[in-house]
Design a protein around this motif. Structure first.
Motif, PDB file in Angstrom:
ATOM      1  N   THR A   5       0.843  -1.183   0.000  1.00 43.50           N
ATOM      2  CA  THR A   5       0.000   0.000   0.000  1.00 43.50           C
ATOM      3  C   THR A   5       0.883   1.240   0.000  1.00 43.50           C
ATOM      4  OG1 THR A   5      -1.646  -1.180   1.306  1.00 43.50           O
ATOM      5  CG2 THR A   5      -1.839   1.202   1.226  1.00 43.50           C
ATOM      6  N   PHE A   6       0.522   2.185  -0.835  1.00 46.97           N
ATOM      7  CA  PHE A   6       1.240   3.448  -0.885  1.00 46.97           C
ATOM      8  C   PHE A   6       0.280   4.568  -0.529  1.00 46.97           C
ATOM      9  CE2 PHE A   6       3.380   0.672  -3.892  1.00 46.97           C
ATOM     10  CZ  PHE A   6       4.715   0.808  -3.492  1.00 46.97           C
ATOM     11  N   GLU A   7       0.753   5.501   0.254  1.00 49.82           N
ATOM     12  CA  GLU A   7      -0.038   6.669   0.603  1.00 49.82           C
ATOM     13  C   GLU A   7       0.683   7.905   0.092  1.00 49.82           C
ATOM     14  OE1 GLU A   7      -1.199   7.035   4.682  1.00 49.82           O
ATOM     15  OE2 GLU A   7      -1.732   4.914   4.817  1.00 49.82           O
ATOM     16  N   PHE A   8      -0.096   8.790  -0.520  1.00 49.30           N
ATOM     17  CA  PHE A   8       0.462  10.027  -1.037  1.00 49.30           C
ATOM     18  C   PHE A   8      -0.312  11.195  -0.445  1.00 49.30           C
ATOM     19  CE2 PHE A   8       1.299   6.822  -4.249  1.00 49.30           C
ATOM     20  CZ  PHE A   8       2.656   7.011  -4.476  1.00 49.30           C
ATOM     21  N   ARG A   9       0.374  12.184  -0.029  1.00 51.83           N
ATOM     22  CA  ARG A   9      -0.250  13.386   0.505  1.00 51.83           C
ATOM     23  C   ARG A   9      -0.438  14.369  -0.642  1.00 51.83           C
ATOM     24  NH1 ARG A   9      -3.308  15.968   3.945  1.00 51.83           N
ATOM     25  NH2 ARG A   9      -2.489  17.933   4.645  1.00 51.83           N
ATOM     26  N   LEU A  10      -1.649  14.902  -0.777  1.00 56.71           N
ATOM     27  CA  LEU A  10      -1.938  15.878  -1.818  1.00 56.71           C
ATOM     28  C   LEU A  10      -1.970  17.272  -1.221  1.00 56.71           C
ATOM     29  CD1 LEU A  10      -4.824  14.079  -3.710  1.00 56.71           C
ATOM     30  CD2 LEU A  10      -2.421  14.164  -4.326  1.00 56.71           C
ATOM     31  N   TYR A  11      -1.442  18.210  -1.956  1.00 57.58           N
ATOM     32  CA  TYR A  11      -1.456  19.604  -1.543  1.00 57.58           C
ATOM     33  C   TYR A  11      -2.099  20.431  -2.659  1.00 57.58           C
ATOM     34  CZ  TYR A  11       1.844  17.990   1.959  1.00 57.58           C
ATOM     35  OH  TYR A  11       2.438  17.313   2.989  1.00 57.58           O
ATOM     36  N   PRO A  12      -3.429  20.474  -2.662  1.00 55.47           N
ATOM     37  CA  PRO A  12      -4.092  21.239  -3.729  1.00 55.47           C
ATOM     38  C   PRO A  12      -3.915  22.736  -3.530  1.00 55.47           C
ATOM     39  CG  PRO A  12      -5.703  20.441  -2.170  1.00 55.47           C
ATOM     40  CD  PRO A  12      -4.383  19.865  -1.760  1.00 55.47           C
ATOM     41  N   SER A  13      -3.956  23.444  -4.630  1.00 52.69           N
ATOM     42  CA  SER A  13      -3.926  24.903  -4.551  1.00 52.69           C
ATOM     43  C   SER A  13      -5.279  25.382  -4.019  1.00 52.69           C
ATOM     44  CB  SER A  13      -3.656  25.511  -5.928  1.00 52.69           C
ATOM     45  OG  SER A  13      -4.752  25.265  -6.788  1.00 52.69           O
TER      46      SER A  13
END
Length: 85
Positions: A5-13
């Protein structure tokens, strides 16, 4: 077989964040309207709509209110599918 399992953190504008929240608000409103429609239908006929019948209602809602045209159609169809479950 091992599952990874991979987790990615998103940083939307800020613009993307506003658009995401707008999509969620529209989806919430469509869900509530579908639920109201389904309750009324069940009270009058004693039957519920099929998945495809609910998709037709989503299309009618989208045609009736221009705000709903801002949302992607798959998002609104997912509302009807969640309601059916």
């Amino acid at each position: 077989m091992e599952t990874r399992t991979f987790e990615f953190r998103l940083y939307p504008s800020q613009k993307q964040e506003r658009r995401l929240f707008a999509q969620m608000d529209i989806a919430c409103e469509v869900y509530n309207k579908l639920l109201e429609h389904e309750k009324d239908r069940y009270k009058t006929t004693g039957k519920t709509l099929t998945k495809y019948g609910m998709d037709k209602v989503v299309k009618e809602l989208k045609d009736a209110d221009p705000r709903f045209k801002e949302a992607f159609s798959q998002v609104l169809q997912n509302c009807s599918h969640r309601l059916r479950k």
